[in-house]
Design an enzyme around this catalytic site. Structure first.
Site, PDB file in Angstrom:
ATOM      1  N   HIS A 306       0.851  -1.181   0.000  1.00 19.22           N
ATOM      2  CA  HIS A 306       0.000   0.000   0.000  1.00 19.22           C
ATOM      3  C   HIS A 306       0.884   1.226   0.000  1.00 19.22           C
ATOM      4  CE1 HIS A 306      -3.122   2.865   1.196  1.00 19.22           C
ATOM      5  NE2 HIS A 306      -3.974   1.949   0.772  1.00 19.22           N
ATOM      6  N   ASP A 364      -7.925  -5.520   0.197  1.00 16.38           N
ATOM      7  CA  ASP A 364      -8.400  -6.319  -0.937  1.00 16.38           C
ATOM      8  C   ASP A 364      -8.002  -7.781  -0.856  1.00 16.38           C
ATOM      9  OD1 ASP A 364      -9.691  -4.205  -2.212  1.00 16.38           O
ATOM     10  OD2 ASP A 364      -7.782  -3.440  -2.919  1.00 16.38           O
TER      11      ASP A 364
HETATM   12  N1  CMC Z   1       4.091  -7.599  -4.758  1.00 19.66           N
HETATM   13  C1  CMC Z   1       5.422  -7.585  -4.926  1.00 19.66           C
HETATM   14  N2  CMC Z   1       6.199  -6.489  -4.818  1.00 19.66           N
HETATM   15  C2  CMC Z   1       5.587  -5.334  -4.516  1.00 19.66           C
HETATM   16  C3  CMC Z   1       4.192  -5.257  -4.314  1.00 19.66           C
HETATM   17  C4  CMC Z   1       3.435  -6.442  -4.438  1.00 19.66           C
HETATM   18  N3  CMC Z   1       2.112  -6.417  -4.270  1.00 19.66           N
HETATM   19  N4  CMC Z   1       3.838  -3.980  -4.027  1.00 19.66           N
HETATM   20  C5  CMC Z   1       4.967  -3.277  -4.042  1.00 19.66           C
HETATM   21  N5  CMC Z   1       6.034  -4.090  -4.322  1.00 19.66           N
HETATM   22  C6  CMC Z   1       7.441  -3.693  -4.378  1.00 19.66           C
HETATM   23  C7  CMC Z   1       7.728  -2.928  -5.657  1.00 19.66           C
HETATM   24  O1  CMC Z   1       8.175  -3.784  -6.691  1.00 19.66           O
HETATM   25  C8  CMC Z   1       8.790  -1.970  -5.215  1.00 19.66           C
HETATM   26  O2  CMC Z   1      10.036  -2.656  -5.182  1.00 19.66           O
HETATM   27  P1  CMC Z   1      11.402  -1.875  -5.515  1.00 19.66           P
HETATM   28  O3  CMC Z   1      11.548  -0.813  -4.467  1.00 19.66           O
HETATM   29  O4  CMC Z   1      12.443  -2.940  -5.428  1.00 19.66           O
HETATM   30  O5  CMC Z   1      11.240  -1.309  -6.887  1.00 19.66           O
HETATM   31  C9  CMC Z   1       8.414  -1.640  -3.773  1.00 19.66           C
HETATM   32  O6  CMC Z   1       7.662  -2.778  -3.305  1.00 19.66           O
HETATM   33  C10 CMC Z   1       7.578  -0.382  -3.620  1.00 19.66           C
HETATM   34  O7  CMC Z   1       6.480  -0.477  -4.512  1.00 19.66           O
HETATM   35  P2  CMC Z   1       5.853   0.748  -5.313  1.00 19.66           P
HETATM   36  O8  CMC Z   1       5.151   0.225  -6.514  1.00 19.66           O
HETATM   37  O9  CMC Z   1       6.916   1.767  -5.504  1.00 19.66           O
HETATM   38  O10 CMC Z   1       4.837   1.279  -4.241  1.00 19.66           O
HETATM   39  P3  CMC Z   1       3.589   2.198  -4.531  1.00 19.66           P
HETATM   40  O11 CMC Z   1       3.324   2.917  -3.289  1.00 19.66           O
HETATM   41  O12 CMC Z   1       3.805   3.012  -5.775  1.00 19.66           O
HETATM   42  O13 CMC Z   1       2.426   1.155  -4.874  1.00 19.66           O
HETATM   43  C11 CMC Z   1       0.593  -0.319  -4.652  1.00 19.66           C
HETATM   44  C12 CMC Z   1       1.450   0.771  -3.974  1.00 19.66           C
HETATM   45  C13 CMC Z   1      -0.635  -0.596  -3.780  1.00 19.66           C
HETATM   46  C14 CMC Z   1       0.106   0.172  -6.022  1.00 19.66           C
HETATM   47  C15 CMC Z   1       1.454  -1.595  -4.805  1.00 19.66           C
HETATM   48  O14 CMC Z   1       1.863  -2.069  -3.541  1.00 19.66           O
HETATM   49  C16 CMC Z   1       0.724  -2.675  -5.583  1.00 19.66           C
HETATM   50  O15 CMC Z   1       0.755  -2.690  -6.807  1.00 19.66           O
HETATM   51  N6  CMC Z   1       0.044  -3.647  -4.875  1.00 19.66           N
HETATM   52  C17 CMC Z   1      -0.753  -4.635  -5.528  1.00 19.66           C
HETATM   53  C18 CMC Z   1      -2.100  -4.037  -5.907  1.00 19.66           C
HETATM   54  C19 CMC Z   1      -3.000  -3.839  -4.729  1.00 19.66           C
HETATM   55  O16 CMC Z   1      -3.166  -4.727  -3.882  1.00 19.66           O
HETATM   56  N7  CMC Z   1      -3.646  -2.661  -4.659  1.00 19.66           N
HETATM   57  C20 CMC Z   1      -4.653  -2.338  -3.636  1.00 19.66           C
HETATM   58  C21 CMC Z   1      -4.231  -1.233  -2.733  1.00 19.66           C
HETATM   59  S1  CMC Z   1      -5.329  -1.056  -1.321  1.00 19.66           S
HETATM   60  C22 CMC Z   1      -6.874  -0.592  -1.941  1.00 19.66           C
HETATM   61  C23 CMC Z   1      -6.905   0.579  -2.840  1.00 19.66           C
HETATM   62  O17 CMC Z   1      -6.109   1.517  -2.726  1.00 19.66           O
HETATM   63  O18 CMC Z   1      -7.772   0.646  -3.698  1.00 19.66           O
END
Ligand code: CMC
Length: 429
Positions: A306, A364
């Protein structure tokens, strides 16, 4: 930084910027005059360090895993109140008295029907349309049906639009579902509470009597509470940005719904359940954990991670409990998807990659299993999220409209395209 101002030195010139302090949470550096003073913009793709507004509605402490609505912890709201009470709280800022609650429930209930012509409007969609596609279209279309609540300068019209959106979203979501499965629309029944009414509109058929299961209704109501608001996330910011131009509330909520649809946001509940089905059994988990950790593989564990929570999402804890309640009520003793989810969570929470990156299950992760057990197809999951988040969107939209300091949202950019060049006539290119 000193006292209530901070200094920034740019090209040997020092500018003072006020530090604004909220009631809790990080303070902000007021950069509104930065461009005028330095000729520079700030740069923050994804808005990781940017507060876009002042708000009194929702507070999140992502490190501690805290979520408060108007100061009240989500755990207490979910445990003791119902969804419409949380709606009232988000909209008006205080918990209602018994009389205010009864009046609010009555007013919402009186708006549950949609214009009859809406039913014909639905016929224009393909039968296999995704319910979110239908919702984006039909919510936007409400601005064509309810002209008398689109004048955003009139507080009375703003309130009627808010009530209409909260009241009609279950009806539209249920219609979107019925349409895709080819069953007749079920009209709302105002003797039922908000969530029981929604269950009936989704699952009743004219040929049979439908009895609402109170355990499922209470569980779904709690799921709605958990989704009601989450401060300035992507869809809420979309609603605020759309609203900042003076667009009508129905158009703004349609914009928020479109944003919510994406798999990184509200679409994650659908994606999480698909992922659990794809993993299929506990033995396959290590393969998927490895994929999630592989930098060259785009696969992510859906329902994990998140932007704000770097701790267990407080909503996920309540969701997990709700999942067990629903499965118990339905007599589902062995759900292979639940086995996969529990084991996946256990492994991920003890894996160095997830620990180091502070990736915890989010709301989720468990919601899909619960909604599937209740009988909702995966394509409806995000529609249910949209239904519940509508109150958050509308409360944030109202707050923005009523904030005298708000102006049209207009971010700037770091331009990296070609510099000035001469036009070449087509024959000479
Ligand atoms: N599985 C594996 N690796 C992950 C995941 C994951 N679900 N989420 C983040 N990472 C890694 C990512 O690869 C990155 O690694 P590095 O620093 O080595 O490049 C690091 O963790 C930080 O990730 P980010 O993408 O920079 O973080 P963000 O804040 O931009 O993204 C997120 C947040 C929710 C989009 C992301 O965690 C994600 O894609 N999660 C899966 C989708 C999900 O469950 N979304 C629902 C969120 S809660 C409800 C809502 O908001 O609607």
């Amino acid at each position: 930084m000193s006292g209530t101002t901070s200094q920034l030195s740019v090209d040997g010139k020092t500018v003072d910027m006020a530090i604004k302090t909220g009631s809790i949470g990080p303070s902000v550096i007021d950069i509104a005059k930065l461009y005028a003073q330095t000729g520079m913009f700030t740069y923050d793709p994804g808005f990781t360090s940017t507060a876009s507004c002042e708000s009194e509605i929702t507070y999140i402490d992502g490190d501690e895993g805290v979520l408060l609505h108007r100061g009240y912890p989500i755990e207490q709201l979910a445990e003791h109140g119902d969804f419409l009470e949380t709606c009232y709280l988000l909209l008006y800022g205080e918990l209602p008295t018994a009389a205010q609650k009864a009046d609010f429930d009555y007013r919402v209930t009186r708006h549950t029907m949609v214009h009859e012509q809406m039913a014909r409007f639905f016929q224009g969609f393909r039968r296999d349309a995704h319910p979110m596609a239908v919702l984006v279209g039909s919510i936007g279309a409400m601005s064509a049906f309810y002209h008398d609540s689109t004048d955003i300068s009139d507080p009375q019209q703003r309130m009627i639009a808010s009530m209409r959106l909260i009241a009609k979203m279950p009806t539209l979501a249920a219609m979107a579902y019925k349409y895709t499965i080819g069953q007749p629309f079920v009209y709302p029944l105002n003797s039922l509470d908000y969530t029981s009414n929604f269950l009936r509109m989704c699952f009743a058929v004219p040929a049979e009597e439908y009895k609402v299961n109170p355990v499922l209704s209470r569980a779904l109501d709690r799921i709605f509470i958990l989704h009601a608001d989450h401060e300035q996330n992507a869809s809420t910011s979309t609603v605020r940005l759309a609203g900042s131009s003076g667009a009508n509330p129905f158009a703004c909520i349609a914009a928020g719904t479109a944003c919510l649809w994406g798999p990184a946001h509200g679409g994650a509940n659908e994606a999480a359940l698909r992922m659990l089905m794809e993993i299929g059994s506990v033995e396959n988990i290590p393969k998927y954990i490895a994929k999630a950790k592989d930098k060259n593989d785009p696969f992510r564990l859906m329902g994990f991670g998140h932007r704000v929570y770097k701790n267990y999402d407080p909503r996920a804890k309540i969701m997990q409990k709700t999942t067990h309640e629903v499965l118990n009520e339905l007599g589902i003793k062995d759900d292979p998807l639940l086995d996969v989810a529990i084991e996946l969570e256990r492994i991920a929470l003890s894996d160095e990659y997830f620990i180091e990156k502070k990736l915890y299950p989010n709301i989720d992760f468990y919601s899909g299993i619960t909604l599937k057990a209740m009988g909702f197809p995966t394509t409806m999951f995000t529609a249910l999220f949209a239904l519940a988040r509508t109150v958050g969107w509308i409360a944030q939209w109202k707050e923005m409209i009523e904030d005298p300091s708000q102006r049209i949202g207009r971010p700037r950019q770091l331009y990296t395209g070609p510099t000035l060049r001469e036009y070449t006539p087509i024959g000479r290119r």
